[in-house]
Design an enzyme around this catalytic site. Sequence first.
Site, PDB file in Angstrom:
ATOM      1  N   ARG A  48      98.322  66.678  65.395  1.00  0.00           N
ATOM      2  CA  ARG A  48      98.943  66.616  66.577  1.00  0.00           C
ATOM      3  C   ARG A  48      99.979  65.556  67.168  1.00  0.00           C
ATOM      4  O   ARG A  48     100.878  65.794  67.749  1.00  0.00           O
ATOM      5  CB  ARG A  48      97.723  66.959  67.662  1.00  0.00           C
ATOM      6  CG  ARG A  48      97.226  68.360  67.877  1.00  0.00           C
ATOM      7  CD  ARG A  48      96.268  68.581  68.979  1.00  0.00           C
ATOM      8  NE  ARG A  48      95.759  69.750  68.870  1.00  0.00           N
ATOM      9  CZ  ARG A  48      95.018  70.153  69.979  1.00  0.00           C
ATOM     10  NH1 ARG A  48      94.744  69.203  71.026  1.00  0.00           N
ATOM     11  NH2 ARG A  48      94.274  71.181  69.940  1.00  0.00           N
ATOM     12  N   ASP A 149      97.155  70.527  86.658  1.00  0.00           N
ATOM     13  CA  ASP A 149      96.747  70.364  85.342  1.00  0.00           C
ATOM     14  C   ASP A 149      97.187  68.693  84.970  1.00  0.00           C
ATOM     15  O   ASP A 149      98.181  68.311  85.402  1.00  0.00           O
ATOM     16  CB  ASP A 149      97.318  71.218  84.201  1.00  0.00           C
ATOM     17  CG  ASP A 149      96.351  71.227  82.974  1.00  0.00           C
ATOM     18  OD1 ASP A 149      95.623  72.251  82.633  1.00  0.00           O
ATOM     19  OD2 ASP A 149      96.682  70.516  82.115  1.00  0.00           O
TER      20      ASP A 149
HETATM   21  C1  LIG Z   1      90.651  75.046  77.675  1.00  0.00           C
HETATM   22  S1  LIG Z   1      92.080  74.871  78.990  1.00  0.00           S
HETATM   23  C2  LIG Z   1      91.221  75.769  80.312  1.00  0.00           C
HETATM   24  C3  LIG Z   1      92.118  76.542  81.140  1.00  0.00           C
HETATM   25  C4  LIG Z   1      91.545  77.524  82.124  1.00  0.00           C
HETATM   26  N1  LIG Z   1      90.967  76.782  83.142  1.00  0.00           N
HETATM   27  C5  LIG Z   1      90.739  78.479  81.525  1.00  0.00           C
HETATM   28  O1  LIG Z   1      89.438  78.317  81.752  1.00  0.00           O
HETATM   29  O2  LIG Z   1      91.278  79.650  81.011  1.00  0.00           O
HETATM   30  C6  LIG Z   1      91.570  73.012  79.820  1.00  0.00           C
HETATM   31  C7  LIG Z   1      92.737  72.505  80.401  1.00  0.00           C
HETATM   32  O3  LIG Z   1      92.224  71.362  80.983  1.00  0.00           O
HETATM   33  C8  LIG Z   1      93.308  70.347  81.050  1.00  0.00           C
HETATM   34  N2  LIG Z   1      92.749  68.869  81.274  1.00  0.00           N
HETATM   35  C9  LIG Z   1      92.103  68.121  80.213  1.00  0.00           C
HETATM   36  N3  LIG Z   1      91.530  66.896  80.855  1.00  0.00           N
HETATM   37  C10 LIG Z   1      92.279  66.884  82.278  1.00  0.00           C
HETATM   38  C11 LIG Z   1      91.978  65.990  83.262  1.00  0.00           C
HETATM   39  N4  LIG Z   1      91.593  64.792  83.081  1.00  0.00           N
HETATM   40  N5  LIG Z   1      92.836  66.269  84.475  1.00  0.00           N
HETATM   41  C12 LIG Z   1      93.310  67.506  84.497  1.00  0.00           C
HETATM   42  N6  LIG Z   1      93.197  68.591  83.574  1.00  0.00           N
HETATM   43  C13 LIG Z   1      92.787  68.176  82.466  1.00  0.00           C
HETATM   44  C14 LIG Z   1      94.023  70.596  79.772  1.00  0.00           C
HETATM   45  O4  LIG Z   1      95.171  70.226  79.877  1.00  0.00           O
HETATM   46  C15 LIG Z   1      93.612  72.150  79.613  1.00  0.00           C
HETATM   47  O5  LIG Z   1      95.095  72.941  80.027  1.00  0.00           O
END
Ligand SMILES: C[S@@+](CC[C@H](N)C(=O)[O-])C[C@H]1O[C@@H](n2cnc3c(N)ncnc32)[C@H](O)[C@@H]1O
Length: 280
Positions: A48, A149
Amino acid sequence: MPLTGGGAAQHAGQFEFTGDDFARIRAFIYRYAGIALAPGKMDMVYSRLARRLRARGVASFSDYISIVEGGEPEEVEAFINALTTNMTSFFREPHHFKTLAERLAHRPAGRAVTIWSCASSSGEEPYSIAMTAQDALGGRTQASILATDIDTNVLARGREGIYPVDQLDKVPEAYRRRFFLRGDGKNEGFVRVKEDLRRMVSFKRLNLLDHEWPMRGRFDFIFCRNVMIYFDRNTQQAILERIARVLQPDGLLFVGHSESLHHAQDLFRICGNTTYALRS
Ligand SMILES: C[S@@+](CC[C@H](N)C(=O)[O-])C[C@H]1O[C@@H](n2cnc3c(N)ncnc32)[C@H](O)[C@@H]1O
């Protein structure tokens, strides 16, 4: 978080990448975003980030991570964007949308409903919320959705609201017709969320670890799904305490299927499948 340095480990790719470089990357992303990267993710991190090394013209991960540790805002953003996992889909874990619809259908007309999708990824979750709310409220009451996000790339995609048609498989046919425009010509094979639905959702960058959360007031519903799995127990607890402070006393918190809140029982009580209410 235990950080295994593993200085001996070395990745056999174009760029020099040692176990110590990996340990620095794990430490940085943990400190900055709360993400506890598993020790087995060295190959994933290499693939990545290799593109970023090429873009920056640096020859080793050690030089690259020094730039990130130096705090250069654009590179920190690119680094975080590269390492987050954004897997999502429309109407993922559909029982939450059923509960939301039932609650909204019984809500008396009045104050606008406020909903926060706090790890919104590329928009499929907040738009699923918006479709559910439009349908259930039937114009009686407005709903506004804050979608946040940490990853600025996915937020840009969410704002645009353009998706491949084959990602709509879990969107009911009636919703497809009502809420999406089909592309033609060079946009064949894509759909765009209609403007009235897009207007219900505001996409903003928010790192859940930030000391200040800029929102004012409390939300009626919070979707915090499939993000806490990346955090360790202490980080989860700290975030849940803050979420409790921005949820309405009669509000609901939805979490992902593998995210149990049993270590936060003083704050929340379970009231459905991965659905929680504030403990009064
Ligand atoms: C697997 S996705 C889940 C998306 C959606 N909530 C779902 O359940 O389908 C996880 C998301 O969390 C975000 N994320 C990770 N760490 C974070 C943080 N510290 N603050 C905000 N968002 C975060 C990532 O960028 C990613 O888009």
